[in-house]
Design a protein around this motif. Structure first.
Motif, PDB file in Angstrom:
ATOM      1  N   TYR A   1     -25.762 -48.346  35.565  1.00 11.60           N
ATOM      2  CA  TYR A   1     -27.732 -48.849  36.872  1.00 11.60           C
ATOM      3  C   TYR A   1     -28.672 -47.663  37.009  1.00 11.60           C
ATOM      4  O   TYR A   1     -27.982 -46.047  35.966  1.00 11.60           O
ATOM      5  CB  TYR A   1     -26.929 -48.898  38.309  1.00 11.60           C
ATOM      6  CG  TYR A   1     -26.073 -49.664  38.541  1.00 11.60           C
ATOM      7  CD1 TYR A   1     -27.140 -51.212  38.781  1.00 11.60           C
ATOM      8  CD2 TYR A   1     -24.470 -50.027  37.927  1.00 11.60           C
ATOM      9  CE1 TYR A   1     -25.640 -52.144  39.607  1.00 11.60           C
ATOM     10  CE2 TYR A   1     -23.967 -51.207  38.366  1.00 11.60           C
ATOM     11  CZ  TYR A   1     -24.329 -52.071  38.498  1.00 11.60           C
ATOM     12  OH  TYR A   1     -23.630 -53.207  39.466  1.00 11.60           O
ATOM     13  N   ARG A   2     -29.282 -47.454  36.999  1.00 13.00           N
ATOM     14  CA  ARG A   2     -30.558 -46.876  36.735  1.00 13.00           C
ATOM     15  C   ARG A   2     -30.942 -46.664  38.322  1.00 13.00           C
ATOM     16  O   ARG A   2     -31.491 -47.258  38.193  1.00 13.00           O
ATOM     17  CB  ARG A   2     -31.449 -46.558  35.440  1.00 13.00           C
ATOM     18  CG  ARG A   2     -32.701 -47.971  35.768  1.00 13.00           C
ATOM     19  CD  ARG A   2     -33.305 -47.648  34.038  1.00 13.00           C
ATOM     20  NE  ARG A   2     -34.102 -48.590  34.250  1.00 13.00           N
ATOM     21  CZ  ARG A   2     -34.267 -48.627  32.882  1.00 13.00           C
ATOM     22  NH1 ARG A   2     -34.030 -48.533  31.769  1.00 13.00           N
ATOM     23  NH2 ARG A   2     -35.285 -50.308  33.223  1.00 13.00           N
ATOM     24  N   GLN A   3     -31.513 -45.388  38.154  1.00 14.84           N
ATOM     25  CA  GLN A   3     -32.802 -45.226  39.531  1.00 14.84           C
ATOM     26  C   GLN A   3     -33.769 -44.502  39.495  1.00 14.84           C
ATOM     27  O   GLN A   3     -33.818 -43.675  38.638  1.00 14.84           O
ATOM     28  CB  GLN A   3     -32.287 -44.684  40.786  1.00 14.84           C
ATOM     29  CG  GLN A   3     -32.873 -44.744  41.857  1.00 14.84           C
ATOM     30  CD  GLN A   3     -31.974 -44.703  43.154  1.00 14.84           C
ATOM     31  OE1 GLN A   3     -31.439 -44.462  43.526  1.00 14.84           O
ATOM     32  NE2 GLN A   3     -32.876 -45.403  44.695  1.00 14.84           N
TER      33      GLN A   3
ATOM     34  N   GLN B   1     -36.388 -48.555  43.718  1.00 13.19           N
ATOM     35  CA  GLN B   1     -34.764 -48.685  43.717  1.00 13.19           C
ATOM     36  C   GLN B   1     -33.796 -48.777  42.607  1.00 13.19           C
ATOM     37  O   GLN B   1     -34.344 -49.530  41.778  1.00 13.19           O
ATOM     38  CB  GLN B   1     -34.966 -50.617  44.062  1.00 13.19           C
ATOM     39  CG  GLN B   1     -35.676 -50.448  45.636  1.00 13.19           C
ATOM     40  CD  GLN B   1     -35.365 -52.222  46.286  1.00 13.19           C
ATOM     41  OE1 GLN B   1     -35.788 -52.750  45.635  1.00 13.19           O
ATOM     42  NE2 GLN B   1     -34.600 -51.467  47.867  1.00 13.19           N
ATOM     43  N   ARG B   2     -32.320 -49.059  43.058  1.00 16.23           N
ATOM     44  CA  ARG B   2     -31.268 -49.130  41.444  1.00 16.23           C
ATOM     45  C   ARG B   2     -31.820 -50.188  41.148  1.00 16.23           C
ATOM     46  O   ARG B   2     -31.683 -51.242  41.725  1.00 16.23           O
ATOM     47  CB  ARG B   2     -30.573 -48.556  41.905  1.00 16.23           C
ATOM     48  CG  ARG B   2     -29.548 -47.800  41.563  1.00 16.23           C
ATOM     49  CD  ARG B   2     -28.229 -47.988  41.698  1.00 16.23           C
ATOM     50  NE  ARG B   2     -27.411 -49.225  43.046  1.00 16.23           N
ATOM     51  CZ  ARG B   2     -26.069 -48.753  43.885  1.00 16.23           C
ATOM     52  NH1 ARG B   2     -25.340 -47.543  43.616  1.00 16.23           N
ATOM     53  NH2 ARG B   2     -26.579 -50.249  44.247  1.00 16.23           N
ATOM     54  N   GLU B   3     -31.470 -50.463  39.506  1.00 16.58           N
ATOM     55  CA  GLU B   3     -31.790 -51.517  39.540  1.00 16.58           C
ATOM     56  C   GLU B   3     -30.034 -52.066  38.650  1.00 16.58           C
ATOM     57  O   GLU B   3     -29.886 -50.542  37.391  1.00 16.58           O
ATOM     58  CB  GLU B   3     -32.545 -51.850  38.509  1.00 16.58           C
ATOM     59  CG  GLU B   3     -32.558 -51.019  37.440  1.00 16.58           C
ATOM     60  CD  GLU B   3     -34.264 -51.589  36.407  1.00 16.58           C
ATOM     61  OE1 GLU B   3     -34.711 -52.781  36.622  1.00 16.58           O
ATOM     62  OE2 GLU B   3     -34.563 -50.325  36.210  1.00 16.58           O
TER      63      GLU B   3
ATOM     64  N   ALA C   1     -35.230 -42.739  34.239  1.00 11.75           N
ATOM     65  CA  ALA C   1     -34.196 -42.723  35.026  1.00 11.75           C
ATOM     66  C   ALA C   1     -33.013 -42.278  35.746  1.00 11.75           C
ATOM     67  O   ALA C   1     -32.113 -40.922  34.357  1.00 11.75           O
ATOM     68  CB  ALA C   1     -34.298 -44.077  35.354  1.00 11.75           C
TER      69      ALA C   1
ATOM     70  N   TYR D   1     -29.085 -41.978  35.437  1.00 12.92           N
ATOM     71  CA  TYR D   1     -28.344 -43.671  35.405  1.00 12.92           C
ATOM     72  C   TYR D   1     -27.131 -43.700  35.443  1.00 12.92           C
ATOM     73  O   TYR D   1     -26.092 -41.555  35.758  1.00 12.92           O
ATOM     74  CB  TYR D   1     -28.253 -43.514  33.403  1.00 12.92           C
ATOM     75  CG  TYR D   1     -29.659 -44.270  32.758  1.00 12.92           C
ATOM     76  CD1 TYR D   1     -29.712 -45.641  32.877  1.00 12.92           C
ATOM     77  CD2 TYR D   1     -30.640 -43.936  33.216  1.00 12.92           C
ATOM     78  CE1 TYR D   1     -30.557 -46.332  31.766  1.00 12.92           C
ATOM     79  CE2 TYR D   1     -32.364 -43.986  32.421  1.00 12.92           C
ATOM     80  CZ  TYR D   1     -31.642 -45.348  31.773  1.00 12.92           C
ATOM     81  OH  TYR D   1     -33.208 -45.575  31.365  1.00 12.92           O
ATOM     82  N   TYR D   2     -26.396 -44.460  35.962  1.00 14.39           N
ATOM     83  CA  TYR D   2     -25.163 -43.757  36.719  1.00 14.39           C
ATOM     84  C   TYR D   2     -24.160 -45.588  36.096  1.00 14.39           C
ATOM     85  O   TYR D   2     -24.574 -46.219  36.099  1.00 14.39           O
ATOM     86  CB  TYR D   2     -25.191 -44.602  38.279  1.00 14.39           C
ATOM     87  CG  TYR D   2     -25.975 -43.668  39.113  1.00 14.39           C
ATOM     88  CD1 TYR D   2     -25.441 -42.855  39.709  1.00 14.39           C
ATOM     89  CD2 TYR D   2     -27.546 -44.148  39.263  1.00 14.39           C
ATOM     90  CE1 TYR D   2     -26.440 -41.563  40.721  1.00 14.39           C
ATOM     91  CE2 TYR D   2     -27.717 -43.011  39.982  1.00 14.39           C
ATOM     92  CZ  TYR D   2     -27.907 -41.959  40.592  1.00 14.39           C
ATOM     93  OH  TYR D   2     -28.242 -41.450  41.382  1.00 14.39           O
TER      94      TYR D   2
ATOM     95  N   LYS E   1     -20.672 -47.576  37.103  1.00  9.95           N
ATOM     96  CA  LYS E   1     -20.262 -48.220  37.982  1.00  9.95           C
ATOM     97  C   LYS E   1     -19.175 -48.776  36.919  1.00  9.95           C
ATOM     98  O   LYS E   1     -19.024 -49.641  35.763  1.00  9.95           O
ATOM     99  CB  LYS E   1     -20.479 -48.814  38.383  1.00  9.95           C
ATOM    100  CG  LYS E   1     -19.795 -49.297  40.136  1.00  9.95           C
ATOM    101  CD  LYS E   1     -20.976 -50.888  40.437  1.00  9.95           C
ATOM    102  CE  LYS E   1     -20.073 -52.013  39.337  1.00  9.95           C
ATOM    103  NZ  LYS E   1     -21.237 -52.895  40.183  1.00  9.95           N
TER     104      LYS E   1
ATOM    105  N   TRP F   1     -18.293 -45.177  41.031  1.00 10.33           N
ATOM    106  CA  TRP F   1     -19.622 -44.560  40.377  1.00 10.33           C
ATOM    107  C   TRP F   1     -19.182 -43.810  39.696  1.00 10.33           C
ATOM    108  O   TRP F   1     -19.033 -42.858  40.545  1.00 10.33           O
ATOM    109  CB  TRP F   1     -20.723 -44.741  41.416  1.00 10.33           C
ATOM    110  CG  TRP F   1     -21.003 -46.554  42.554  1.00 10.33           C
ATOM    111  CD1 TRP F   1     -20.252 -46.435  43.336  1.00 10.33           C
ATOM    112  CD2 TRP F   1     -21.837 -47.117  41.533  1.00 10.33           C
ATOM    113  NE1 TRP F   1     -21.102 -47.945  43.285  1.00 10.33           N
ATOM    114  CE2 TRP F   1     -21.901 -48.010  42.134  1.00 10.33           C
ATOM    115  CE3 TRP F   1     -23.126 -46.402  41.149  1.00 10.33           C
ATOM    116  CZ2 TRP F   1     -22.948 -49.342  42.457  1.00 10.33           C
ATOM    117  CZ3 TRP F   1     -23.730 -47.265  40.389  1.00 10.33           C
ATOM    118  CH2 TRP F   1     -23.704 -49.081  41.786  1.00 10.33           C
TER     119      TRP F   1
ATOM    120  N   GLY G   1     -24.145 -39.897  37.813  1.00 12.49           N
ATOM    121  CA  GLY G   1     -25.775 -39.341  37.144  1.00 12.49           C
ATOM    122  C   GLY G   1     -25.724 -38.823  36.741  1.00 12.49           C
ATOM    123  O   GLY G   1     -25.185 -37.753  36.612  1.00 12.49           O
TER     124      GLY G   1
END
Length: 120
Positions: free
Chosen positions: A37-39, A44-46, A91, A93-94, A96, A110, A113
Motif C-alpha cells: 500500500y502507499r500513502q 488516502q492510503r491506496e 509516497a 509504502y507499507y 501488509k 503492517w 513504512g
C-alpha cells in the motif's frame, strides 16, 4: 509476536527503478496474502499490489506494467519491483501480510513504512 520490516526505499530519479522488500518474523505458521500500500502527501492510503499464497497478483491501474509484486515463502518476504518511476509514485509504502499463527488464527500485520521519493 509478528514483526514486518521494510527496506529499499529512497530517492530516485523519474524513470528509475527501486526494489522494496518486506520480511516477516515471529510466530508464523503460514502467510496467505501479501500486499503493498502507499500513502502520498495529502492523499488516502491506496492499495498498490497484492499477491496470494498461490502467487496470483493484482495491481492498481496506476502501476500496471511498471510494478511487479513477488514473494519468497521460504523467507516470509514480499517484494515490490518498481520501474519507470514517476513523481506521482512518491509516497510512503507499507507492506501488509495476512498471517496465520500456530493456533490457526489469522491477523493482518503492517510494516513500518518506507519513503519513496521520485524527483529530479
Amino acid at each position: 509476536q509478528v514483526q514486518l520490516v521494510e527496506s529499499g526505499g529512497g530517492l530516485v530519479q523519474p524513470g528509475g527503478s527501486l526494489r522494496l522488500s518486506c520480511a516477516a518474523s515471529g510466530a508464523i505458521f503460514s502467510i496467505n496474502s501479501m500486499g503493498w500500500y502507499r500513502q502520498a502527501p495529502g492523499k488516502q492510503r491506496e492499495l498498490v499490489a497484492t499477491i496470494t499464497s498461490s502467487s496470483s497478483t493484482d495491481y492498481a491501474d496506476s502501476v500496471k506494467g511498471r510494478f511487479t509484486i513477488s514473494r519468497d515463502n521460504s523467507k516470509n518476504s514480499v517484494y515490490l519491483q518498481m520501474s519507470s518511476l514517476k513523481p506521482e509514485d512518491t509516497a510512503v509504502y507499507y507492506c501488509k501480510m495476512r498471517v496465520r499463527d500456530f493456533y490457526q488464527r489469522e491477523y493482518d500485520y503492517w510494516g513500518q513504512g518506507t519513503q519513496v521519493t521520485v524527483s529530479s
